[in-house]
Scaffold this motif. Structure first.
Motif, PDB file in Angstrom:
ATOM      1  N   VAL A   1      38.824  11.086 -17.756  1.00 42.63           N
ATOM      2  CA  VAL A   1      39.370  10.152 -18.741  1.00 42.63           C
ATOM      3  C   VAL A   1      38.796   8.757 -18.526  1.00 42.63           C
ATOM      4  CG1 VAL A   1      41.488   9.001 -19.508  1.00 42.63           C
ATOM      5  CG2 VAL A   1      41.459  11.478 -19.183  1.00 42.63           C
ATOM      6  N   ALA A   2      38.626   8.356 -17.277  1.00 42.93           N
ATOM      7  CA  ALA A   2      38.017   7.047 -17.008  1.00 42.93           C
ATOM      8  C   ALA A   2      36.605   6.986 -17.567  1.00 42.93           C
ATOM      9  CB  ALA A   2      38.014   6.780 -15.504  1.00 42.93           C
ATOM     10  N   ARG A   3      35.844   8.051 -17.396  1.00 40.85           N
ATOM     11  CA  ARG A   3      34.497   8.087 -17.950  1.00 40.85           C
ATOM     12  C   ARG A   3      34.525   8.074 -19.479  1.00 40.85           C
ATOM     13  NH1 ARG A   3      30.759   8.922 -14.042  1.00 40.85           N
ATOM     14  NH2 ARG A   3      31.456   9.887 -12.089  1.00 40.85           N
ATOM     15  N   PHE A   4      35.475   8.806 -20.071  1.00 42.62           N
ATOM     16  CA  PHE A   4      35.593   8.813 -21.529  1.00 42.62           C
ATOM     17  C   PHE A   4      35.880   7.409 -22.062  1.00 42.62           C
ATOM     18  CE2 PHE A   4      37.324  13.430 -21.194  1.00 42.62           C
ATOM     19  CZ  PHE A   4      36.028  13.911 -21.041  1.00 42.62           C
ATOM     20  N   ILE A   5      36.748   6.665 -21.347  1.00 41.86           N
ATOM     21  CA  ILE A   5      37.066   5.296 -21.782  1.00 41.86           C
ATOM     22  C   ILE A   5      35.821   4.417 -21.698  1.00 41.86           C
ATOM     23  CG2 ILE A   5      38.401   3.222 -21.236  1.00 41.86           C
ATOM     24  CD1 ILE A   5      40.627   5.097 -20.180  1.00 41.86           C
ATOM     25  N   ALA A   6      35.103   4.504 -20.580  1.00 38.16           N
ATOM     26  CA  ALA A   6      33.900   3.685 -20.404  1.00 38.16           C
ATOM     27  C   ALA A   6      32.865   3.995 -21.490  1.00 38.16           C
ATOM     28  CB  ALA A   6      33.303   3.924 -19.021  1.00 38.16           C
TER      29      ALA A   6
ATOM     30  N   ASN B   1      52.146   9.482 -18.737  1.00 33.38           N
ATOM     31  CA  ASN B   1      53.087   8.585 -19.410  1.00 33.38           C
ATOM     32  C   ASN B   1      52.534   8.028 -20.718  1.00 33.38           C
ATOM     33  OD1 ASN B   1      55.081   8.881 -17.499  1.00 33.38           O
ATOM     34  ND2 ASN B   1      54.469   7.082 -16.316  1.00 33.38           N
ATOM     35  N   THR B   2      51.219   7.969 -20.846  1.00 35.70           N
ATOM     36  CA  THR B   2      50.625   7.397 -22.057  1.00 35.70           C
ATOM     37  C   THR B   2      50.572   8.421 -23.193  1.00 35.70           C
ATOM     38  OG1 THR B   2      49.305   5.939 -20.640  1.00 35.70           O
ATOM     39  CG2 THR B   2      48.610   6.114 -22.916  1.00 35.70           C
ATOM     40  N   GLY B   3      50.621   9.706 -22.861  1.00 33.19           N
ATOM     41  CA  GLY B   3      50.657  10.707 -23.922  1.00 33.19           C
ATOM     42  C   GLY B   3      49.473  11.643 -23.966  1.00 33.19           C
ATOM     43  N   GLY B   4      48.737  11.773 -22.837  1.00 33.67           N
ATOM     44  CA  GLY B   4      47.623  12.710 -22.795  1.00 33.67           C
ATOM     45  C   GLY B   4      46.273  12.041 -22.916  1.00 33.67           C
ATOM     46  N   THR B   5      45.256  12.882 -22.980  1.00 34.44           N
ATOM     47  CA  THR B   5      43.876  12.400 -22.922  1.00 34.44           C
ATOM     48  C   THR B   5      43.528  11.466 -24.078  1.00 34.44           C
ATOM     49  OG1 THR B   5      43.147  14.362 -21.716  1.00 34.44           O
ATOM     50  CG2 THR B   5      41.464  13.124 -22.914  1.00 34.44           C
ATOM     51  N   ARG B   6      43.683  11.918 -25.311  1.00 33.68           N
ATOM     52  CA  ARG B   6      43.258  11.109 -26.457  1.00 33.68           C
ATOM     53  C   ARG B   6      44.027   9.798 -26.542  1.00 33.68           C
ATOM     54  NH1 ARG B   6      39.780  13.909 -29.581  1.00 33.68           N
ATOM     55  NH2 ARG B   6      39.799  16.199 -29.454  1.00 33.68           N
TER      56      ARG B   6
ATOM     57  N   GLY C   1      43.244   2.856 -23.452  1.00 36.86           N
ATOM     58  CA  GLY C   1      42.324   2.261 -22.488  1.00 36.86           C
ATOM     59  C   GLY C   1      41.286   1.382 -23.134  1.00 36.86           C
ATOM     60  N   VAL C   2      40.752   1.818 -24.269  1.00 36.24           N
ATOM     61  CA  VAL C   2      39.750   1.013 -24.981  1.00 36.24           C
ATOM     62  C   VAL C   2      40.360  -0.318 -25.425  1.00 36.24           C
ATOM     63  CG1 VAL C   2      38.351   0.877 -27.070  1.00 36.24           C
ATOM     64  CG2 VAL C   2      38.371   2.987 -25.722  1.00 36.24           C
ATOM     65  N   LYS C   3      41.593  -0.294 -25.890  1.00 38.13           N
ATOM     66  CA  LYS C   3      42.253  -1.538 -26.304  1.00 38.13           C
ATOM     67  C   LYS C   3      42.443  -2.487 -25.124  1.00 38.13           C
ATOM     68  CE  LYS C   3      44.786   0.472 -30.210  1.00 38.13           C
ATOM     69  NZ  LYS C   3      46.130   0.815 -30.755  1.00 38.13           N
ATOM     70  N   GLU C   4      42.872  -1.934 -23.995  1.00 35.24           N
ATOM     71  CA  GLU C   4      43.089  -2.777 -22.810  1.00 35.24           C
ATOM     72  C   GLU C   4      41.767  -3.350 -22.303  1.00 35.24           C
ATOM     73  OE1 GLU C   4      45.842  -3.735 -21.878  1.00 35.24           O
ATOM     74  OE2 GLU C   4      47.385  -2.248 -22.299  1.00 35.24           O
ATOM     75  N   VAL C   5      40.728  -2.527 -22.276  1.00 33.83           N
ATOM     76  CA  VAL C   5      39.429  -3.000 -21.799  1.00 33.83           C
ATOM     77  C   VAL C   5      38.888  -4.091 -22.717  1.00 33.83           C
ATOM     78  CG1 VAL C   5      37.010  -2.349 -21.435  1.00 33.83           C
ATOM     79  CG2 VAL C   5      38.840  -0.901 -20.540  1.00 33.83           C
ATOM     80  N   ARG C   6      39.110  -3.954 -24.032  1.00 38.74           N
ATOM     81  CA  ARG C   6      38.623  -5.001 -24.944  1.00 38.74           C
ATOM     82  C   ARG C   6      39.263  -6.341 -24.618  1.00 38.74           C
ATOM     83  NH1 ARG C   6      38.048  -4.942 -31.584  1.00 38.74           N
ATOM     84  NH2 ARG C   6      37.076  -7.014 -31.701  1.00 38.74           N
ATOM     85  N   GLN C   7      40.558  -6.352 -24.390  1.00 42.56           N
ATOM     86  CA  GLN C   7      41.244  -7.609 -24.054  1.00 42.56           C
ATOM     87  C   GLN C   7      40.689  -8.196 -22.754  1.00 42.56           C
ATOM     88  OE1 GLN C   7      45.472  -6.949 -24.002  1.00 42.56           O
ATOM     89  NE2 GLN C   7      45.510  -6.069 -26.075  1.00 42.56           N
ATOM     90  N   MET C   8      40.518  -7.339 -21.735  1.00 46.29           N
ATOM     91  CA  MET C   8      40.023  -7.823 -20.444  1.00 46.29           C
ATOM     92  C   MET C   8      38.574  -8.275 -20.541  1.00 46.29           C
ATOM     93  SD  MET C   8      41.725  -5.349 -17.580  1.00 46.29           S
ATOM     94  CE  MET C   8      41.004  -3.859 -18.249  1.00 46.29           C
ATOM     95  N   ALA C   9      37.752  -7.531 -21.300  1.00 42.31           N
ATOM     96  CA  ALA C   9      36.341  -7.877 -21.419  1.00 42.31           C
ATOM     97  C   ALA C   9      36.154  -9.211 -22.125  1.00 42.31           C
ATOM     98  CB  ALA C   9      35.600  -6.773 -22.158  1.00 42.31           C
ATOM     99  N   GLU C  10      36.987  -9.506 -23.108  1.00 47.87           N
ATOM    100  CA  GLU C  10      36.889 -10.786 -23.801  1.00 47.87           C
ATOM    101  C   GLU C  10      37.223 -11.945 -22.871  1.00 47.87           C
ATOM    102  OE1 GLU C  10      39.386 -10.128 -27.177  1.00 47.87           O
ATOM    103  OE2 GLU C  10      37.795  -9.182 -28.363  1.00 47.87           O
ATOM    104  N   VAL C  11      38.188 -11.706 -21.963  1.00 48.32           N
ATOM    105  CA  VAL C  11      38.494 -12.730 -20.957  1.00 48.32           C
ATOM    106  C   VAL C  11      37.329 -12.863 -19.978  1.00 48.32           C
ATOM    107  CG1 VAL C  11      40.005 -13.306 -19.013  1.00 48.32           C
ATOM    108  CG2 VAL C  11      40.990 -12.416 -21.141  1.00 48.32           C
TER     109      VAL C  11
END
Length: 501
Positions: free
Chosen positions: A132-137, A226-231, A237-247
C-alpha cells in the motif's frame, strides 16, 4: 611502476599490483606460482603455525609451510588469536582546527538539523503495509500537481519484511523501533506519512508516542484496517501526501556549516586494494569533516573484528573503549549462539579479490576511520550524542549497516568498493569510491570517485581532499551516480534480531 607493493617494513607479504605469472621475479624473489592482482606474495619463509603480517599487523597464522614466492591465501593462511594491542586511549590525539570554515547548501529543519535532500517519506510499520505504501507513492508521482513541486526530490516508500511475529519486549523489537523512528525524524525528509496495517506488533500509536516525532509537525499516520482497506487508504494517503508535499516544497537550500553533516562510512565488495587506496583516502576525508565539527560513523562490527585494538587505542575515554569491547563480546556470543564464526565474514568476492581472513579485512576496513579520536560508541540506529568520529554497532551486511547509519541521522554515505558494489540509499545520497582504476573504468557509470590512482602516485591526502569536496558537492545537491540511476527503492533493510514467531 612496481608490480608489487610493500605496505610496512615488517610485513611478511607483498601485494601484487598486476596479474603475475609463475617464474616472475618480484622483490628479489621468483614466484613459484601465478598470483592475481590484489593477492599476497610471501616474502619470507613461514613455518606452519607462524604468524603472518600485513600493514605491520597480524592477519593470520600459516596453516602449512609457506616458502618465499608462494601465493598466500586461504589454502595456507588461517585465523589467529587477537593481539593485546595498545592501552585504551593511548593513541587518542585531537585534530587541529580547520584552516578556514566551510559551508554546504542544505535544508534547515525545525529541530535544528540540516538535510541534504528534500524527500517525502512513506514509512511502514510492518511488511503487510508495504504494498500500500508503494501504491501511494506511485499514485502521487502520477499526479500533475506533484510535477509542479520543484523543491521536492521525490516520494520514498520505506518498506521492509518485519514488524510482526516478534517479541515486543525483545532486542529485535527495540532495534526496529529505533530504526523506524530514526527514518521518520530524518532531516532528508521534508514530511513523512506512517502507514500500518492495524493489528501488527509494531503498533502505530507506540511509534508516534506522546511527544512530537517531527518538530515541523509535517507528519501524518494511518492504518489500512481503520481507514477502510487498500483503495480507501491509497486515496487518503495521496491527499495527506499532497498537503505535506506542498509544505515541504516551501523549503529551499541555504548555507550551513559542515558541522551539520553526518557521514556514514561503508565498504562492500572489498578487494586487496581496499585498505591501500579508497579506505585510507576516505579516512583522510573523515578527518577533514571531523576538523570542521561534523560527525562520521564507522560501522560493521564483524568487519573491525581483530582490529578493534586500533580503535580502543584512540578512545576519548576508558568508558568509550569499554562500550566498543562490549559490542565485540556481544557479537562473539551472538555468532556462537547461531553456530557461526566471526572469521566467516570475507565473502567469496572478497577472497577472489585477495582478502583471506577477517583480521586482514578488518585492518583495511578500520582505515576508513582516519586518525580522529573515537568520540563515542552507539547502538544500531541510535543517534550519536556527540560530534566527531563515532562507531555505530551493526552487522557487516551493507544494506543493513547503511540502514542503521541513516536511521542514526547520516545525511551522506561514502561507500568504498573494489569488486564493484551497486546500490543507493534514499533518502540519503551515497557516493561510490572505487579502489582500483580497472574496475572504475569498467563501471564508471556507477562510481563517483576513482581512488585507484593512489597506486599511480596520488597521495592519500590529495585523494582525501577530492573525496571531501565531492561530499560537500553532493550535500549541496549534486546528484550521485546511484541517484542518477534511480537506486534506493530496495536498500532499506532493518536488522532482524531474535526469533520470528
Amino acid at each position: 611502476m612496481s608490480s608489487t607493493l610493500l605496505l610496512h617494513p615488517d610485513d611478511d607479504v607483498a601485494i601484487a599490483l598486476a596479474d603475475l605469472p609463475a617464474g616472475a621475479e618480484v622483490e628479489g624473489i621468483r614466484l613459484s606460482q601465478s598470483v592475481a592482482r590484489g593477492h599476497k606474495i610471501a616474502l619470507r619463509p613461514r613455518a606452519a603455525g607462524e604468524l603472518v603480517r600485513r600493514y605491520g599487523q597480524v592477519i593470520g597464522r600459516a596453516t602449512e609451510e609457506i616458502a618465499p614466492g608462494a601465493h598466500v591465501h586461504s589454502h595456507n593462511l588461517g585465523m589467529s588469536a587477537h593481539g593485546e594491542g595498545t592501552a585504551p586511549g593511548a593513541a587518542a590525539r585531537a585534530l587541529p582546527p580547520p584552516d578556514a570554515p566551510r559551508t554546504f547548501e542544505g535544508y534547515h529543519r525545525a529541530d535544528g538539523t540540516v538535510g541534504t535532500r528534500n524527500y517525502i517519506g512513506i514509512v511502514t510499520t510492518v511488511n503487510c503495509s508495504g504494498s500500500v505504501a508503494r501504491f501511494i507513492a506511485e499514485a502521487v508521482e502520477r499526479q500533475p500537481w506533484f510535477a509542479e513541486l520543484t523543491n521536492v526530490d521525490g516520494v520514498v516508500p520505506i518498506t521492509h519484511g518485519s514488524g510482526c511475529a516478534m517479541d515486543m519486549e525483545g532486542e529485535g523489537y527495540q532495534t526496529l523501533f529505533r530504526t523506524l523512528q530514526g527514518y521518520i525524524r530524518h532531516p532528508n525528509f521534508g514530511g513523512v506519512l506512517l502507514v500500518g496495517l492495524g493489528c501488527e506488533a509494531m503498533q502505530v500509536p507506540a511509534l508516534v508516542g506522546k511527544g512530537r516525532l517531527r518538530a515541523d509537525m509535517n507528519f501524518r499516520y494511518m492504518t489500512i484496517q481503520n481507514t477502510g482497506g487498500t483503495r480507501a487508504t491509497i486515496e487518503a494517503g495521496v491527499k495527506e501526501v499532497r498537503q505535506m508535499a506542498e509544505v515541504a516544497n516551501r523549503a529551499t537550500r541555504a548555507p550551513a556549516p559542515l558541522s551539520h553533516l553526518m557521514l556514514g562510512m561503508q565498504c562492500g565488495g572489498s578487494d586487496g586494494y581496499s585498505g591501500i587506496t579508497a579506505n585510507p583516502a576516505l579516512g583522510a576525508a573523515s578527518d577533514l569533516l571531523v576538523r570542521h565539527g561534523a560527525t562520521t560513523l564507522l560501522s560493521e562490527t564483524p568487519e573491525i573484528y581483530g582490529a578493534e585494538h586500533l580503535l580502543t587505542a584512540r578512545a576519548a575515554s576508558p568508558e568509550v573503549a569499554e562500550k566498543l569491547m562490549a559490542r565485540i563480546h556481544w557479537w562473539e556470543r551472538y555468532a556462537a549462539l547461531h553456530g557461526g564464526q566471526m572469521d566467516n565474514n570475507p565473502s567469496p568476492g572478497n577472497k577472489r579479490g585477495g582478502l583471506t581472513t577477517i583480521l586482514e579485512k578488518s585492518l583495511g576496513a578500520v582505515a576508513k576511520s582516519g586518525t580522529a579520536p573515537l568520540a563515542d560508541v552507539c547502538l544500531f540506529a541510535e543517534r550519536p550524542a556527540v560530534p566527531g568520529f563515532v562507531f555505530m554497532d551493526s552487522p557487516g551486511y551493507d544494506p543493513v549497516s547503511v540502514t542503521g547509519q541513516i536511521a542514526a541521522g547520516s545525511t551522506l554515505i561514502a561507500f568504498t568498493t573494489g569488486r564493484g558494489s551497486v546500490s543507493g540509499f534514499m533518502p540519503t545520497p551515497g557516493l561510490k569510491l572505487a579502489t582500483n582504476s580497472e574496475m572504475y573504468a569498467r563501471m564508471e557509470g556507477d562510481m563517483d570517485v576513482n581512488c585507484g590512482d593512489v597506486l599511480e602516485g596520488v597521495s592519500i591526502e590529495e585523494k582525501g581532499v577530492e573525496i571531501f569536496e565531492a561530499l560537500i558537492a553532493a550535500a549541496s545537491g549534486r546528484p550521485t551516480k546511484s541517484e542518477a540511476l534511480g537506486f534506493g527503492g530496495a536498500e532499506f533493510v532493518p536488522w532482524q534480531i531474535g526469533a520470528v514467531m
